[in-house]
Structures are given as structure tokens and as C-alpha cells.
Enzyme design. Structure first.
Site, PDB file in Angstrom:
ATOM      1  N   MET A  80      56.676 -32.725 -15.568  1.00 32.15           N
ATOM      2  CA  MET A  80      56.223 -31.368 -15.263  1.00 32.15           C
ATOM      3  C   MET A  80      55.511 -31.311 -13.913  1.00 32.15           C
ATOM      4  O   MET A  80      55.171 -32.328 -13.328  1.00 32.15           O
ATOM      5  CB  MET A  80      55.301 -30.874 -16.379  1.00 32.15           C
ATOM      6  CG  MET A  80      55.987 -30.808 -17.735  1.00 32.15           C
ATOM      7  SD  MET A  80      54.897 -30.383 -19.105  1.00 32.15           S
ATOM      8  CE  MET A  80      54.494 -28.677 -18.716  1.00 32.15           C
ATOM      9  N   HIS A  81      55.344 -30.097 -13.414  1.00 31.55           N
ATOM     10  CA  HIS A  81      54.484 -29.751 -12.272  1.00 31.55           C
ATOM     11  C   HIS A  81      55.060 -30.043 -10.889  1.00 31.55           C
ATOM     12  O   HIS A  81      54.529 -29.560  -9.895  1.00 31.55           O
ATOM     13  CB  HIS A  81      53.111 -30.449 -12.353  1.00 31.55           C
ATOM     14  CG  HIS A  81      52.464 -30.414 -13.693  1.00 31.55           C
ATOM     15  ND1 HIS A  81      52.217 -29.241 -14.367  1.00 31.55           N
ATOM     16  CD2 HIS A  81      52.005 -31.412 -14.497  1.00 31.55           C
ATOM     17  CE1 HIS A  81      51.628 -29.517 -15.521  1.00 31.55           C
ATOM     18  NE2 HIS A  81      51.492 -30.825 -15.625  1.00 31.55           N
ATOM     19  N   ASP A 237      58.493 -32.506 -20.520  1.00 32.19           N
ATOM     20  CA  ASP A 237      58.630 -33.761 -21.262  1.00 32.19           C
ATOM     21  C   ASP A 237      57.759 -33.843 -22.508  1.00 32.19           C
ATOM     22  O   ASP A 237      58.205 -34.320 -23.560  1.00 32.19           O
ATOM     23  CB  ASP A 237      58.411 -34.962 -20.350  1.00 32.19           C
ATOM     24  CG  ASP A 237      57.081 -34.926 -19.592  1.00 32.19           C
ATOM     25  OD1 ASP A 237      56.286 -33.980 -19.768  1.00 32.19           O
ATOM     26  OD2 ASP A 237      56.841 -35.859 -18.798  1.00 32.19           O
TER      27      ASP A 237
END
Length: 484
Positions: A80-81, A237
């Protein structure tokens, strides 16, 4: 029916093919390299993810073509991110700034200072690893690149673009961008404006169980897949890992991968940003999660094994030969800063308590304990948010080690369950989402809990002994912070 799950991790791309009885018929992973061009920086090339997937699928095409040809749907999971910044031709403008990169600390602090109320809508205060602060950093430090930006995607959604040609994200991954209104499950115009981004630069949003597009015919022909098969929305995830072990409305778990998460699902949106807990959308409509996010998980063990130049399995065997219980050496595992509970991008790693007699087994045990103590901090934050637990599951690569799982059970005082296939969590969860999107089956009917592999019961005498070491661990962080 067969379903392909792809997990775009930080250290590797993982893939599984699962049938409708949930048997894993094929699995593979391809390592990824990570670039650290400076202190606190962490980057990857987005096209490396594509190359890794092609390597896996090409290998399967040569070895078992009938299996690939029978796949009916694809699901995606990913780290992520990360900020995948694209130009007008949908090409990356620069290496992707990852979740564990701390360069945007000043921009995150500015967002929190100037927009203090947004944390309650976005599920957590802005943190350096999130996508939004990185866009502010890009505008200030690479204005020539920022001027060419036409679209921002998250890592797995760049893979989706390659698969389908569609600019799409889903709620659970978008939740970690610091642009999503978690309650409304839509982009927040206030958050976009705060970071200088327009809605036209954002992907279309769907739920993780919905179809985002079909596989491009030319790509399907090259890789031995059916053209037009559905690609599901998928999940970040941690949320894909939850789907993999059936944690939709209940069932707390620890994810011990490159990073770590302590994850509790819910049917209600209950933010608590003051504790730096992440309250995000789940990949399932009408569901949310509370998540303590740790930037340093099994990656600490890999780092330590690299330093001493020995295989992880050998080092774990040497630790297992030590007497059980706390060691004399303490380790701060903040090699990439830390989020919960500190939100401190400048936190660093540290060994303390060594003598001339300290050996590598004691150092490796300290690493295992240090990561476990971070999970103890996470459990304390969850308790302060009203979430009391007596048991949890453990998934991720670190869950392969019964020694580490038992140590975690002793430190946390929790009964810890390992599920069969738990280390495949995100890729397996992505395959489950592919099945739901393709067949129309409710995800709740698909995402049941796998069989239990084993259970680690906490040993009360060791839990009591570890309590003093957790207190010393917290004092060590305060000392490290004061010494900067």
C-alpha cells in the site's frame, strides 16, 4: 473454475492459482530489488513488478500451459501507499516512492497542522509513507516532474493498468492514500485539495469484489491466458491477507511480512486517529478495519541474517537452542522509522545490552523479540481503542517459523493460531476476490477460515518475564529519540 491471485509485495511478487475447492494448484514468487538512494529513502521501479509477473507466468506457460489456459479470473493484492506517478502516456515519471520512505515527513506534519479535522474522515493522521504527502513533496522538490503528472496510481493498480488498460482502484488500497473518505467510501475533495491533486488525476473507485475490467487480448495471447477474463478490484495487502484467512467481520490477526500489521475487522467505521491506529475500508462492501501498522516486520530478520551472512533457517535453529525466555540484549527494530504508536519517520534501529560474550544467536533472538515488542505496543493501542483480544491468527512469511510465533504468543499473552497456507495470505485472498467478482458468489460464502495448522499457547511465566523487557524496550526508544 480456476483463479489467479497476484500479490505485488515489496520483496517479491507472489502468485497462486486456486480452484473452486480452494486447492492451491500452483504457486511461485519472483524476488524484487529495493533501492535506498539515501537515508530514509525507499524506491522501486514500477516496471519491475510487471517483469516479475511476466517471469512467473512465462514459466508456468512453459511448464503447465493447460493450467493457465483454464484461469477464469484474476485478483490483485499489493503493497500500500506507493506513489506511481504517470505522465500523459501512462508511463512512470520516476521510481515509485514506497510505503517505508520517510522523505515527506515535513509535508505530513504540515497536512496535520493545517487540516486537523481530516484525520477523522480519512481514518488516521497523515504519515510520511502515505501517498498524499509524497505528492506535496514532489511539487516542492521535483516541480518539473509534478508538472508532467497526469494520473496517480497505487502499486497493484499500475499492474491492473497493464492487465486491463483501466485506471481503477478499490476501497481498501485507496484507504491508505490519505485521500479517501472512509465513511463515504469516496475520494475526499478536501484532502485532494490539501495536497494539490484533482479528481481527474485519480482512478475510478470500485469495491474489491467488483470487476475492474477484462484482460487485454494481446496480453492474454502472449501469456497463455483467456482474453477478456475479469480482473477483480482486489485489495491492499493487509486486507487481502484478511480475506485469505476469512477475517471479514471478525477474526483478528497479525501479519508478519516485510512490514507488520495487527488487524481487527468490523462492520462499523470507528476511527481513533489520536492513537495512530489506521481505521480503513475493508475490501468487502460495508466493512472496515482497525489496523496498527508497523513498518518493520520480518524484514528485520532478513537484514540481520544478511549482516552475519548465514541462512535464516540456521540462525533460527541456533536461537531455538537457547533457554526460553527474554534475552539480555534489546533491539529497537525501527530500521525504516515507525508508525503505530510513534508516527516517527526518524526512529532508528539499535542494539543495547551487549557484552564481549554476546554471540550471533543472542543478537538474532533480540531481533525476534524486538519485533514482538512492537506488536505488544500495537496491542496496547488496540486495547486503548476498546479492542480486547484473547487470540489472533498469524499470517505472512514470518509465520513459517513456529519459534517466532511461540515467542509472539509469550510476549503478547495471546493464543496464536497458524492456518494452513497462512503464509500465502494476500495472494490467496486475491484469488478469492477474483472468484467472487467472476462468479458473483458472496465473498462471505467464499472467504471461510482455513484449517488450523497449529496453536501457540502463551506460557504465563514467560509473559510475566517479558513484561519487564517490554517496559525496558519502551524506555530504550525514548532514549534513542532524546539522543537524536
Amino acid at each position: 473454475m480456476l483463479f489467479l491471485g497476484l500479490d505485488i509485495g515489496t520483496s517479491a511478487v507472489k502468485a497462486v492459482i486456486v480452484d473452486d475447492k480452494e486447492a492451491v494448484l500452483a504457486e511461485s514468487e519472483q524476488p524484487l530489488s529495493l533501492s535506498r538512494p539515501g537515508p530514509g529513502l525507499s524506491e522501486q521501479n514500477a516496471d519491475d513488478w510487471i517483469a516479475a509477473i511476466e517471469t512467473i507466468l512465462t514459466r508456468w506457460q512453459a511448464e503447465q500451459p493447460a493450467l493457465l489456459a483454464a484461469v477464469e479470473g484474476i485478483g490483485l493484492s499489493g503493497q500500500m501507499h506507493g506513489s506511481v506517478c504517470l505522465d500523459a502516456e501512462d508511463r512512470p515519471l520516476a521510481p515509485v516512492i514506497l510505503w517505508n520512505d520517510g522523505r515527506a515527513a515535513a509535508e505530513a506534519a504540515e497536512l496535520n497542522r493545517d487540516h486537523p479535522d481530516l484525520a477523522w474522515r480519512l481514518g488516521v493522521p497523515a504519515m510520511p509513507g502515505f501517498t498524499a504527502p509524497k505528492l506535496l513533496w514532489l511539487a516542492r522538490h521535483r516541480p518539473e516532474l509534478r508538472a508532467r503528472l497526469r494520473r496517480v496510481l497505487l502499486p497493484k493498480d499500475y499492474v491492473r493498468l497493464w492487465l486491463t488498460g483501466e485506471h481503477v482502484s478499490e476501497m481498501s488500497d485507496a484507504a491508505g492514500s490519505w485521500w479517501l473518505d472512509q465513511a463515504e467510501r469516496d475520494w475526499s475533495d478536501a484532502a485532494l485539495a490539501a495536497s494539490g491533486v484533482e479528481r481527474s488525476q485519480m482512478p475510478r473507485l470500485i469495491e474489491g469484489t467488483e470487476v475492474s475490467g477484462g484482460l487485454r487480448p494481446a496480453l492474454a495471447a502472449r501469456l497463455g491466458l483467456k482474453p477478456g477474463i475479469p480482473v477483480a478490484g482486489g485489495a491492499g495487502d493487509a486486507m487481502a491477507g484478511a480475506i485469505g484467512i476469512g477475517a471479514i467481520a471478525d477474526g483478528a490477526f497479525l501479519s508478519l511480512g516485510t512490514s507488520g500489521q495487527f488487524f481487527v475487522p468490523s462492520t462499523e467505521y470507528r476511527p481513533l486517529p489520536d492513537k495512530f491506529l489506521h481505521t480503513f475500508c475493508h475490501a468487502v462492501p460495508g466493512h472496515w478495519v482497525q489496523m496498527a501498522a508497523l513498518l518493520n516486520g520480518a524484514s528485520c530478520l532478513a537484514w540481520a541474517a544478511g549482516l552475519v551472512g548465514e541462512p535464516i533457517e540456521k540462525l533460527l535453529a541456533e536461537v531455538a537452542a537457547l533457554p526460553p525466555g527474554p534475552g539480555r540484549v534489546l533491539f529497537l527494530p525501527y530500521l525504516a522509522g515507525e508508525r503505530t504508536p510513534h508516527n516517527d519517520a526518524e526512529a532508528t534501529g539499535l542494539f543495547a545490552g551487549m557484552t564481549g560474550a554476546t554471540g550471533k544467536a543472542e543478537l538474532i533472538r533480540a531481533v525476534l523479540e524486538g519485533v514482538a515488542f512492537s506488536f505488544a505496543d500495537a496491542a496496547t493501542c488496540l486495547a486503548e481503542a476498546g479492542t480486547e483480544l484473547s487470540e489472533a491468527a498469524v499470517i505472512g512469511g514470518g509465520a513459517r517459523s513456529p519459534l517466532w510465533v511461540q515467542l509472539l504468543a509469550d510476549v503478547l499473552g495471546l493464543r496464536l493460531l497458524r492456518y494452513r497456507g497462512g503464509e500465502k495470505g494476500p495472494a490467496f485472498g486475491a484469488a478469492r476476490l477474483a472468484r467472487s467478482a467472476t462468479s458473483g458468489e458472496p465473498i462471505g460464502a467464499i472467504a471461510t477460515k482455513p484449517p488450523i495448522l497449529d496453536i501457540a499457547e502463551p506460557r504465563p511465566e514467560l509473559t510475566a518475564a517479558y513484561a519487564d523487557r517490554i517496559a525496558a524496550f519502551r524506555r530504550l526508544y525514548q532514549a534513542e529519540k532524546a539522543a537524536r
